[in-house]
Design a protein around this motif. Structure first.
Motif, PDB file in Angstrom:
ATOM      1  N   THR A 107       0.843  -1.185   0.000  1.00  0.00           N
ATOM      2  CA  THR A 107       0.000   0.000   0.000  1.00  0.00           C
ATOM      3  C   THR A 107       0.886   1.245   0.000  1.00  0.00           C
ATOM      4  OG1 THR A 107      -0.056   0.153   2.407  1.00  0.00           O
ATOM      5  CG2 THR A 107      -1.697  -1.282   1.364  1.00  0.00           C
ATOM      6  N   ARG A 108       0.251   2.413  -0.106  1.00  0.00           N
ATOM      7  CA  ARG A 108       1.017   3.662  -0.021  1.00  0.00           C
ATOM      8  C   ARG A 108       1.732   3.778   1.319  1.00  0.00           C
ATOM      9  NH1 ARG A 108      -3.060   8.278  -2.580  1.00  0.00           N
ATOM     10  NH2 ARG A 108      -3.106   7.445  -4.717  1.00  0.00           N
ATOM     11  N   GLN A 109       1.069   3.253   2.358  1.00  0.00           N
ATOM     12  CA  GLN A 109       1.686   3.292   3.683  1.00  0.00           C
ATOM     13  C   GLN A 109       2.950   2.439   3.715  1.00  0.00           C
ATOM     14  OE1 GLN A 109      -2.222   2.117   5.329  1.00  0.00           O
ATOM     15  NE2 GLN A 109      -1.765   3.523   6.999  1.00  0.00           N
ATOM     16  N   HIS A 110       2.908   1.276   3.037  1.00  0.00           N
ATOM     17  CA  HIS A 110       4.099   0.428   2.946  1.00  0.00           C
ATOM     18  C   HIS A 110       5.249   1.205   2.310  1.00  0.00           C
ATOM     19  CE1 HIS A 110       1.354  -2.961   3.673  1.00  0.00           C
ATOM     20  NE2 HIS A 110       2.410  -3.665   3.979  1.00  0.00           N
ATOM     21  N   HIS A 111       4.980   1.807   1.170  1.00  0.00           N
ATOM     22  CA  HIS A 111       6.036   2.524   0.444  1.00  0.00           C
ATOM     23  C   HIS A 111       6.592   3.675   1.283  1.00  0.00           C
ATOM     24  CE1 HIS A 111       5.671   0.276  -3.241  1.00  0.00           C
ATOM     25  NE2 HIS A 111       4.380   0.516  -3.315  1.00  0.00           N
ATOM     26  N   LYS A 112       5.714   4.348   2.010  1.00  0.00           N
ATOM     27  CA  LYS A 112       6.164   5.458   2.846  1.00  0.00           C
ATOM     28  C   LYS A 112       7.093   4.979   3.953  1.00  0.00           C
ATOM     29  CE  LYS A 112       4.418   9.195   5.796  1.00  0.00           C
ATOM     30  NZ  LYS A 112       3.204   9.854   6.357  1.00  0.00           N
ATOM     31  N   LEU A 113       6.700   3.896   4.625  1.00  0.00           N
ATOM     32  CA  LEU A 113       7.515   3.387   5.724  1.00  0.00           C
ATOM     33  C   LEU A 113       8.819   2.767   5.222  1.00  0.00           C
ATOM     34  CD1 LEU A 113       4.749   1.823   7.983  1.00  0.00           C
ATOM     35  CD2 LEU A 113       6.124   3.848   8.475  1.00  0.00           C
ATOM     36  N   LEU A 114       8.759   2.071   4.085  1.00  0.00           N
ATOM     37  CA  LEU A 114       9.980   1.493   3.519  1.00  0.00           C
ATOM     38  C   LEU A 114      10.987   2.577   3.175  1.00  0.00           C
ATOM     39  CD1 LEU A 114       8.434  -1.260   1.208  1.00  0.00           C
ATOM     40  CD2 LEU A 114       9.919  -1.661   3.168  1.00  0.00           C
ATOM     41  N   ALA A 115      10.481   3.700   2.667  1.00  0.00           N
ATOM     42  CA  ALA A 115      11.367   4.815   2.306  1.00  0.00           C
ATOM     43  C   ALA A 115      12.027   5.430   3.536  1.00  0.00           C
ATOM     44  CB  ALA A 115      10.579   5.877   1.542  1.00  0.00           C
ATOM     45  N   GLN A 116      11.389   5.278   4.699  1.00  0.00           N
ATOM     46  CA  GLN A 116      11.915   5.874   5.924  1.00  0.00           C
ATOM     47  C   GLN A 116      12.902   4.970   6.658  1.00  0.00           C
ATOM     48  OE1 GLN A 116       8.352   6.746   8.134  1.00  0.00           O
ATOM     49  NE2 GLN A 116       7.872   8.586   6.945  1.00  0.00           N
ATOM     50  N   LEU A 117      12.996   3.714   6.210  1.00  0.00           N
ATOM     51  CA  LEU A 117      13.918   2.794   6.884  1.00  0.00           C
ATOM     52  C   LEU A 117      15.364   3.271   6.725  1.00  0.00           C
ATOM     53  CD1 LEU A 117      12.491  -0.741   6.019  1.00  0.00           C
ATOM     54  CD2 LEU A 117      12.759   0.229   8.304  1.00  0.00           C
ATOM     55  N   PRO A 118      16.106   3.369   7.827  1.00  0.00           N
ATOM     56  CA  PRO A 118      17.491   3.850   7.739  1.00  0.00           C
ATOM     57  C   PRO A 118      18.490   2.759   7.374  1.00  0.00           C
ATOM     58  CG  PRO A 118      16.908   3.487  10.026  1.00  0.00           C
ATOM     59  CD  PRO A 118      15.673   3.164   9.222  1.00  0.00           C
ATOM     60  N   VAL A 119      17.994   1.550   7.089  1.00  0.00           N
ATOM     61  CA  VAL A 119      18.878   0.415   6.806  1.00  0.00           C
ATOM     62  C   VAL A 119      18.458  -0.225   5.485  1.00  0.00           C
ATOM     63  CG1 VAL A 119      19.364  -0.061   9.236  1.00  0.00           C
ATOM     64  CG2 VAL A 119      17.387  -1.142   8.126  1.00  0.00           C
ATOM     65  N   PRO A 120      19.326  -1.050   4.889  1.00  0.00           N
ATOM     66  CA  PRO A 120      18.973  -1.735   3.635  1.00  0.00           C
ATOM     67  C   PRO A 120      17.730  -2.608   3.792  1.00  0.00           C
ATOM     68  CG  PRO A 120      21.312  -1.939   4.060  1.00  0.00           C
ATOM     69  CD  PRO A 120      20.707  -1.356   5.296  1.00  0.00           C
ATOM     70  N   VAL A 121      16.917  -2.676   2.737  1.00  0.00           N
ATOM     71  CA  VAL A 121      15.704  -3.497   2.751  1.00  0.00           C
ATOM     72  C   VAL A 121      15.646  -4.324   1.475  1.00  0.00           C
ATOM     73  CG1 VAL A 121      14.322  -1.624   1.768  1.00  0.00           C
ATOM     74  CG2 VAL A 121      13.189  -3.498   2.972  1.00  0.00           C
ATOM     75  N   VAL A 122      15.190  -5.560   1.610  1.00  0.00           N
ATOM     76  CA  VAL A 122      14.998  -6.449   0.466  1.00  0.00           C
ATOM     77  C   VAL A 122      13.584  -7.010   0.541  1.00  0.00           C
ATOM     78  CG1 VAL A 122      15.691  -8.635  -0.615  1.00  0.00           C
ATOM     79  CG2 VAL A 122      17.431  -7.065   0.266  1.00  0.00           C
ATOM     80  N   ILE A 123      12.897  -7.018  -0.607  1.00  0.00           N
ATOM     81  CA  ILE A 123      11.549  -7.564  -0.698  1.00  0.00           C
ATOM     82  C   ILE A 123      11.629  -8.977  -1.256  1.00  0.00           C
ATOM     83  CG2 ILE A 123       9.231  -7.228  -1.604  1.00  0.00           C
ATOM     84  CD1 ILE A 123      10.176  -4.936   0.162  1.00  0.00           C
ATOM     85  N   ALA A 124      11.045  -9.932  -0.551  1.00  0.00           N
ATOM     86  CA  ALA A 124      11.034 -11.323  -1.013  1.00  0.00           C
ATOM     87  C   ALA A 124       9.608 -11.721  -1.379  1.00  0.00           C
ATOM     88  CB  ALA A 124      11.573 -12.256   0.073  1.00  0.00           C
ATOM     89  N   GLY A 125       9.448 -12.278  -2.585  1.00  0.00           N
ATOM     90  CA  GLY A 125       8.149 -12.790  -2.994  1.00  0.00           C
ATOM     91  C   GLY A 125       7.332 -11.876  -3.866  1.00  0.00           C
ATOM     92  N   GLN A 126       7.749 -10.613  -4.000  1.00  0.00           N
ATOM     93  CA  GLN A 126       7.030  -9.658  -4.841  1.00  0.00           C
ATOM     94  C   GLN A 126       8.045  -8.845  -5.647  1.00  0.00           C
ATOM     95  OE1 GLN A 126       3.761  -9.497  -5.094  1.00  0.00           O
ATOM     96  NE2 GLN A 126       2.972 -10.439  -3.221  1.00  0.00           N
ATOM     97  N   GLU A 127       7.670  -8.505  -6.870  1.00  0.00           N
ATOM     98  CA  GLU A 127       8.532  -7.687  -7.713  1.00  0.00           C
ATOM     99  C   GLU A 127       8.302  -6.207  -7.415  1.00  0.00           C
ATOM    100  OE1 GLU A 127       9.674  -7.113 -12.447  1.00  0.00           O
ATOM    101  OE2 GLU A 127       7.829  -8.178 -11.881  1.00  0.00           O
ATOM    102  N   THR A 128       9.375  -5.451  -7.315  1.00  0.00           N
ATOM    103  CA  THR A 128       9.276  -4.019  -7.087  1.00  0.00           C
ATOM    104  C   THR A 128      10.456  -3.326  -7.753  1.00  0.00           C
ATOM    105  OG1 THR A 128       9.213  -2.269  -5.407  1.00  0.00           O
ATOM    106  CG2 THR A 128      10.462  -4.248  -4.866  1.00  0.00           C
ATOM    107  N   GLU A 129      10.246  -2.098  -8.206  1.00  0.00           N
ATOM    108  CA  GLU A 129      11.303  -1.368  -8.900  1.00  0.00           C
ATOM    109  C   GLU A 129      12.153  -0.532  -7.953  1.00  0.00           C
ATOM    110  OE1 GLU A 129       9.426   0.974 -11.869  1.00  0.00           O
ATOM    111  OE2 GLU A 129       8.866  -0.729 -13.147  1.00  0.00           O
TER     112      GLU A 129
END
Length: 327
Positions: A126-148
């Motif tokens: 959701t938009r909330q997911h994208h907002k919170l992911l952008a705020q993470l101060p550490v590396p993030v990897v998404i498993a199971g879904q494609e994202t750009e």
């Protein structure tokens, strides 16, 4: 109390070499063996707090999962764990029970509490997911879904669904139906549904009137949706199910109705779970390389931690059709 200086003196190596050894850096086999023998002899345990203060790292990776008792999730966690353990890291697992609000909650927690990276086994975004992911101060990897926007590892769901549907058609099905999950789950929901439709369109069999039912991720839901289809009087001769659990529930409903599988209706699922091989008859399914996806996700987050960069890498893993007795 023993410290790195003592270990270095007893091993006949430098303090820097001992530090590299403890932090899983490069050390020659000869020196590694000397240090290992001294540590085992003395029972030395490095101070985690001291390491955190020195390296600014916790050596913890936050892993957000949709369900703790899922066989596919356990395979992914096994792959993640193998890589992290080899690098001296540990998992901090957060279970959401398929509630996306909990995913948001854990993303907030990991944004505020010290972890060195986050692996998200995403279901919906959701938009909330994208907002919170952008705020993470550490590396993030998404498993199971494609994202750009982030590094991700995912499966070829659409082509797998198309190939499995073509297998249904090759076995003589003319009127298949689809038991899926919400399209908000792009991989298991939308992409598997689109693959089903792709195969029917390729054979000139697609129409807007072909039944498609959304289920939850469990066998009870598959059972209930299948009973509804049977009771509706709709004619169908094949069933593609978005998961093995849904397929198992559908199979039970068909058998209770006295419908022979695969004689009258053919059926297939996704996941290659133990359940698929244990039901009667054993189910045709799609095998995904879940453990490999976990390893790949962990390698991605480790590389970003090592390099100090937020690189974006996308990896799509293949699939294999496992033919059994429901087709």
């Amino acid at each position: 109390m023993m410290n790195i200086k003592d270990i270095a003196q007893m091993s006949g190596v430098s303090r820097a070499t001992v530090s590299r050894y403890l932090n899983h850096g490069y050390v020659s086999d000869e020196k590694k063996q000397k240090i290992k023998e001294v540590i085992e002899k003395t029972g030395y345990v490095p101070s985690t707090q001291a390491q955190m203060l020195r390296t600014k790292q916790t050596r913890l990776i936050g892993v957000i999962i949709p369900k703790i008792n899922s066989e596919t999730v356990s395979r992914i966690l096994k792959g993640i764990g193998q890589v992290l353990e080899s690098r001296g890291y540990h998992m901090l697992v957060a279970n959401t029970e398929n509630h996306y609000e909990k995913e948001l909650e854990y993303l907030k927690i990991f944004a505020n509490d010290r972890v060195d990276g986050v692996i998200l086994l995403a279901s919906i975004r959701t938009r909330q997911h994208h907002k919170l992911l952008a705020q993470l101060p550490v590396p993030v990897v998404i498993a199971g879904q494609e994202t750009e926007k982030y590094s991700c590892v995912f499966h070829d769901d659409r082509n797998a669904a198309k190939a499995l549907t073509l297998r249904l058609l090759e076995k003589g099905c003319k009127n298949p139906v689809f038991l899926g999950v919400t399209d908000a789950d792009t991989a298991a929901g939308m992409n598997r549904r689109l693959g089903f439709e792709d195969a029917l369109k390729a054979h000139g069999l697609w129409s807007d009137h072909i039944p498609e039912r959304a289920c939850e991720f469990d066998s009870a839901s598959g059972y209930n949706r299948m009973k509804e289809l049977i009771d509706s009087g709709i004619r169908f001769d094949g069933v593609l199910c978005a998961t093995d659990n849904i397929a198992a529930g559908a199979l039970r409903a068909l058998r209770e109705a006295g419908i022979d599988v695969p004689g009258q209706i053919k059926l297939a699922g996704f996941g290659d779970t133990q359940l698929a091989s244990l039901v009667t008859p054993p189910m045709t399914t799609v095998h995904y390389h879940y453990e490999e996806s976990g390893k790949e996700a962990a390698e991605m987050v480790m590389e970003q931690i090592r390099s100090g960069t937020r690189c974006v890498k996308s990896v799509m893993l293949g699939y294999e059709i496992v033919p059994r007795n429901t087709l």
